[in-house]
Design an enzyme around this catalytic site. Structure first.
Site, PDB file in Angstrom:
ATOM      1  N   VAL A   1     -15.008  -6.011   0.500  1.00  0.00           N
ATOM      2  CA  VAL A   1     -15.808  -6.052   1.729  1.00  0.00           C
ATOM      3  C   VAL A   1     -17.299  -6.142   1.394  1.00  0.00           C
ATOM      4  CG1 VAL A   1     -16.481  -4.718   3.777  1.00  0.00           C
ATOM      5  CG2 VAL A   1     -14.081  -4.901   3.150  1.00  0.00           C
TER       6      VAL A   1
ATOM      7  N   LEU B   1     -12.887  -9.093   8.134  1.00  0.00           N
ATOM      8  CA  LEU B   1     -12.485 -10.143   7.179  1.00  0.00           C
ATOM      9  C   LEU B   1     -11.091  -9.883   6.610  1.00  0.00           C
ATOM     10  CD1 LEU B   1     -12.676  -9.104   3.949  1.00  0.00           C
ATOM     11  CD2 LEU B   1     -15.099  -9.298   4.421  1.00  0.00           C
TER      12      LEU B   1
ATOM     13  N   GLU C   1      -8.565 -10.701   3.368  1.00  0.00           N
ATOM     14  CA  GLU C   1      -8.555 -11.171   1.985  1.00  0.00           C
ATOM     15  C   GLU C   1      -7.908 -12.554   1.967  1.00  0.00           C
ATOM     16  OE1 GLU C   1      -7.022  -8.346  -0.823  1.00  0.00           O
ATOM     17  OE2 GLU C   1      -8.114  -6.725   0.157  1.00  0.00           O
TER      18      GLU C   1
ATOM     19  N   PHE D   1      -0.336 -14.267  13.492  1.00  0.00           N
ATOM     20  CA  PHE D   1       0.312 -13.011  13.099  1.00  0.00           C
ATOM     21  C   PHE D   1       1.719 -12.875  13.668  1.00  0.00           C
ATOM     22  CE2 PHE D   1      -2.407 -10.353  10.479  1.00  0.00           C
ATOM     23  CZ  PHE D   1      -3.450 -11.257  10.328  1.00  0.00           C
TER      24      PHE D   1
ATOM     25  N   CYS E   1      -5.257  -2.482   3.969  1.00  0.00           N
ATOM     26  CA  CYS E   1      -5.732  -2.121   5.316  1.00  0.00           C
ATOM     27  C   CYS E   1      -4.638  -1.673   6.283  1.00  0.00           C
ATOM     28  CB  CYS E   1      -6.504  -3.288   5.903  1.00  0.00           C
ATOM     29  SG  CYS E   1      -7.826  -3.838   4.823  1.00  0.00           S
TER      30      CYS E   1
ATOM     31  N   LYS F   1      -2.623   1.605   5.372  1.00  0.00           N
ATOM     32  CA  LYS F   1      -3.519   2.772   5.327  1.00  0.00           C
ATOM     33  C   LYS F   1      -4.096   3.065   6.723  1.00  0.00           C
ATOM     34  CE  LYS F   1      -7.698   1.771   3.783  1.00  0.00           C
ATOM     35  NZ  LYS F   1      -8.973   1.961   4.405  1.00  0.00           N
TER      36      LYS F   1
ATOM     37  N   LYS G   1      -0.386 -11.039  -0.352  1.00  0.00           N
ATOM     38  CA  LYS G   1      -0.390 -12.247   0.468  1.00  0.00           C
ATOM     39  C   LYS G   1      -0.938 -13.357  -0.411  1.00  0.00           C
ATOM     40  CE  LYS G   1      -4.010 -12.802   3.225  1.00  0.00           C
ATOM     41  NZ  LYS G   1      -5.004 -12.607   4.295  1.00  0.00           N
TER      42      LYS G   1
END
Ligand code: UGA
Length: 475
Positions: A33, A176, A178, A276, A287, A290, A348
């Site tokens: 980030v 953002l 990754e 998605f 992300c 968590k 990913k």
């Protein structure tokens, strides 16, 4: 004394009120980030210093080497370094002293009880308190529990006795992803500013002026708590979409429906959107897992039950077992001493990140069953070696599948989609593919005689040719 410099070149290129101000920004924490945000802020015309205590990382950056794999990051960094708008340092104290605006982008990993661990953040606050030098806007970019911004302000006032007119705290959540981080930072869907003062809000607008004026990026200005909650709500909602489509995929497998067609049709409804809705081996990364746990934990602490968020977490834990469970069925549970080729280790495609990657439980389970694991990933092998040091890492996909008794496709790298399955068929010991990303055209696998399974498209694999012709050929 800190200076705000007005860029003359920009002054000439943008008439009248378009006077772009160059703020001196220090970004503390140069991870995914921090680095991409820092490069983006420099690209918007600000003077940015990225600071990190990790000497190895800063040395790499000062030698023009990117510490992470992220598309288009290197040219963006080089361009802004050359324009003298971006530099890197380990001198965190100095970076704080010279900044008009400090962006905090340190890690907030999952700590005990699933609450976010704020150790790194606390250290940065202490460093800010010791080095603050004139009015400074302290912007939080890290995903932090709701209430952290107000806690930072009260810590600076009460513990460190910093006068309130010397700082403002802002929450400016980052959205953002990754793999597409540069694009997400340079062309965001929206900017969120959680501020407690008009002065800080004006500065945030000035920092992002280029986006706001040239790209008309929508701005949501709100209080700090709401901005923090926007980030958690957004991530939880995206995770909810994934958990939902994965469950629909499992249902499709049971009833003979095609999840891909369902997702396509659902996505045509503007209220749902097509994004998605790709089912897979469960979401991973640093992300969603968590943040959904942290949201649940924080809500509990405030006496709020979040049943949907709990359901996302549970569904995802189950989904992570799917690839190996399905492979076991394909192999009639005859897996001990068999060689399994894993294609894809990153959580990913287009990243080298393996944090919470679905490949991890898959490899663990295969090893428990006594299988031999060969693996390949175009970017993430070095990182995975820290987790599994004694599986076989191969130099290419073809080397990985050679003599394998089955293949699992874990990550949707384009390189795997483009594989020549005629050649793969010649190399393998047994033609079995578990495609956990629905990446490969089932017709190609059929054509080359593979026994295969998918996530939510099992009708293509198990049903009769007649069903296949009736259904699949229509798409
Ligand atoms: C996510 C959010 O998308 C970002 O907006 C947010 O800024 C970021 O978290 C964060 O909080 O920092 P990221 O985890 O980098 O970004 O990557 P995503 O593209 O969201 O993917 C997350 C997981 O969902 C991956 O395991 C991915 O394979 C999976 N996924 C995504 C699917 O299984 N299907 C999809 O259709 C999309």
């Amino acid at each position: 004394m800190k200076l705000k410099i007005f860029s003359l070149s920009l002054l000439f290129s943008f008439a009248t009120h378009n006077l772009y101000s160059q703020y001196k920004i220090s970004v503390i924490g140069t991870g995914y980030v921090g680095l991409v945000t820092g490069a983006g802020l420099a690209e918007f015309g600000n003077l940015v210093t990225c600071a990190d205590i990790d000497e190895k990382k800063i040395n790499k950056l000062n030698n023009g080497i990117m510490p992470i794999y992220e598309e288009n990051l290197e040219p963006l960094v080089h361009k802004n370094v050359q324009a003298n708008r971006l530099k890197f340092t380990t001198q965190v104290a100095h970076a704080i002293k010279e900044a008009d605006v400090i962006f905090i982008a340190v890690d907030t990993p999952e700590g005990r009880d699933h609450a976010a661990d704020l150790t790194a953040l606390k250290k940065v606050i202490e460093a800010i308190a010791q080095n603050i030098n004139g009015y400074t806007v302290i912007v939080d970019k890290s995903t932090v529990p709701v209430g952290t911004g107000d806690w930072i302000a009260s810590l600076l006032q009460t513990k460190y006795k910093i006068p309130t007119d010397l700082f403002d705290v802002v929450d400016n959540p980052e959205f953002l992803r990754e793999g597409t981080a540069v694009k997400d930072v340079l062309k965001p869907d929206r900017l969120v500013f959680g501020c407690s003062s008009e002065k800080a809000l004006r500065i945030m607008h000035a920092i992002y002026q280029q986006l706001i004026e040239e790209q008309n990026t929508p701005v949501v200005s709100t209080n700090i708590v709401t901005a923090e909650a926007i980030k958690y709500a957004s991530n939880a909602f995206l995770a909810l979409k994934l958990g939902f489509i994965n469950e629909i995929a499992n249902y499709c497998d049971a009833v003979g429906a095609d999840v891909q067609t369902i997702a396509h049709a659902m996505g045509l409804d503007a209220r749902i959107s097509p994004q998605f809705l790709k089912p897979g081996p469960g979401f991973g990364g640093s992300c969603f897992p968590k943040d959904s746990q942290a949201l649940l934990h924080h809500a509990h602490r405030h006496g709020v039950q979040m049943h949907t968020v709990q359901a996302i977490i549970n569904a995802n834990i189950m989904q992570r077992h799917k690839p190996v469970d399905k492979l076991l069925r394909l192999m009639n549970h005859d897996i001990t001493d068999k060689t399994i080729a894993i294609l894809g280790l990153a959580f990913k495609a287009n990243t080298d990140d393996v944090r919470y990657s679905p490949a991890i439980p898959a490899i663990q389970k295969l090893l428990e069953y006594g299988a031999h694991v060969k693996a390949y990933d175009p970017a993430a092998m070095e990182n995975m070696q820290f987790i599994f040091s004694d599986i076989i890492y191969c130099a290419s996909a073809y080397e990985t599948v050679k003599d394998a008794d089955a293949i699992i496709i874990m990550t949707e790298w384009k390189e795997f989609k483009d594989l020549d399955f005629a050649q793969v068929r010649m190399l393998v010991n047994q033609p079995i593919v578990m495609d956990a990303r629905n990446l490969i055209d089932p017709d190609i696998l059929y054509k080359h005689g593979f026994l295969f399974d998918t996530i939510g498209r099992s009708y293509l694999t198990n049903a009769s040719k007649i069903i296949k012709n009736n259904l699949y050929n229509h798409h």
